[in-house]
Design an enzyme around this catalytic site. Structure first.
Site, mmCIF file in Angstrom:
data_model
loop_
_atom_site.group_PDB
_atom_site.id
_atom_site.type_symbol
_atom_site.label_atom_id
_atom_site.label_comp_id
_atom_site.label_asym_id
_atom_site.label_seq_id
_atom_site.Cartn_x
_atom_site.Cartn_y
_atom_site.Cartn_z
ATOM 1 N N ASP A 10 0.863 -1.166 0.000
ATOM 2 C CA ASP A 10 0.000 0.000 0.000
ATOM 3 C C ASP A 10 0.910 1.229 0.000
ATOM 4 O O ASP A 10 2.098 1.142 0.340
ATOM 5 C CB ASP A 10 -0.880 -0.035 1.251
ATOM 6 C CG ASP A 10 -1.647 1.243 1.458
ATOM 7 O OD1 ASP A 10 -2.336 1.684 0.518
ATOM 8 O OD2 ASP A 10 -1.535 1.831 2.558
ATOM 9 N N THR A 44 -2.688 -0.087 -4.332
ATOM 10 C CA THR A 44 -3.051 1.208 -3.766
ATOM 11 C C THR A 44 -4.411 1.689 -4.241
ATOM 12 O O THR A 44 -4.902 1.262 -5.284
ATOM 13 C CB THR A 44 -1.966 2.253 -4.140
ATOM 14 O OG1 THR A 44 -2.335 3.536 -3.630
ATOM 15 C CG2 THR A 44 -1.793 2.359 -5.645
ATOM 16 N N ASP A 195 -2.308 -0.502 5.843
ATOM 17 C CA ASP A 195 -2.652 0.180 7.089
ATOM 18 C C ASP A 195 -4.138 0.469 7.272
ATOM 19 O O ASP A 195 -4.548 0.860 8.356
ATOM 20 C CB ASP A 195 -1.892 1.513 7.185
ATOM 21 C CG ASP A 195 -2.477 2.586 6.259
ATOM 22 O OD1 ASP A 195 -2.632 2.302 5.054
ATOM 23 O OD2 ASP A 195 -2.774 3.688 6.742
#
Length: 254
Positions: A10, A44, A195
């Protein structure tokens, strides 16, 4: 030799610092991972408009999963596939945002366009991802539930105050699975680091799912391990520990 053939990273809150930078330590360990035969890629929510420069900065030739899986690249300049939301859904999502007083944005092939620059012309474009943001949790959460109730869209978030919408079944996990097919490997050979909630499915599906120290608490619980924060070189330390079996406290970037 590491058991992992693909490292899916990410970007915001993970690879990037809060100032949207890649540290020299992260870049160093990414290069070492690639030299060891590991393919390093982004997974992403960003589109090419905001992710492409980082691809170039790291000089990566690997596939990329962008827009939470709605756009997949085989490598620089080589598009694999795009998945578009229907124009009807874009109109409905736009109306929902406007009526709620929320900020919104969308990623099309042509542009990343936000509330301030949205015009009627935009409804004639094809959009891969639509995002809505409202600072009040009591406003954004019912909006998420409303869109989920429609039953045919994927709804996730990269912060407590936003929602990101794509076609149902499209996610970072679905995108990385397709990249595995391109590379001739399986998901158990993937190490993923993230995250936020939009990393959840990928963290669970990967052979090794690692949460950042600054990650959402639910993601930490779902992960196989937790590294340091994005401000303290969490990605670099995860590569050291899980790919090279090194103690990050004893290793430094060259």
């Amino acid at each position: 030799m590491t058991a992992y053939r693909l490292l899916a990273l990410d970007m915001d809150g993970t690879l990037l610092t809060d100032d949207k930078l890649i540290t020299k330590e992260a870049a160093h360990w990414i290069r070492l991972a690639e030299e060891a035969g590991v393919t390093v890629m982004f997974a992403t929510g960003r589109g090419m408009q905001t992710a492409g420069s980082f691809w170039e900065e790291l000089d990566l030739l690997s596939p990329m999963v962008l827009l939470n899986g709605a756009e997949i690249w085989e490598g620089p300049g080589r598009l694999h596939e795009r998945t578009f939301l229907s124009r009807e859904d874009i109109r409905k999502l736009h109306e929902l945002a406007v009526v709620s007083g929320a900020r919104f944005w969308g990623y099309s092939v042509e542009s990343l366009t936000g509330s301030k620059h949205w015009s009627d012309e935009m409804f004639d474009r094809d959009w891969m991802k639509f995002g809505i943001h409202h600072q009040e949790i009591d406003v954004i959460e019912p909006l998420r539930e409303k869109v989920r109730s429609w039953g045919h869209l994927e709804v996730t978030r990269s912060a407590d105050t936003n929602m990101e919408i794509s076609v149902r079944g499209v996610s970072k996990a679905s995108g990385v699975k397709k990249v595995c097919g391109l590379l001739g490997i399986t998901m158990d050979q993937v190490m993923a680091v993230g995250d936020q909630h939009n990393d959840m499915e990928l963290i669970r599906a990967a052979g090794l799912g690692i949460a950042m120290g600054n990650a959402d608490e639910a993601l930490k619980r779902a992960a196989d391990g937790v590294t340091d924060t994005n401000e303290r070189n969490g990605v670099a330390k995860a590569i050291q520990k899980y790919i090279f079996q090194l103690d990050p406290s004893e290793s430094q970037a060259g």
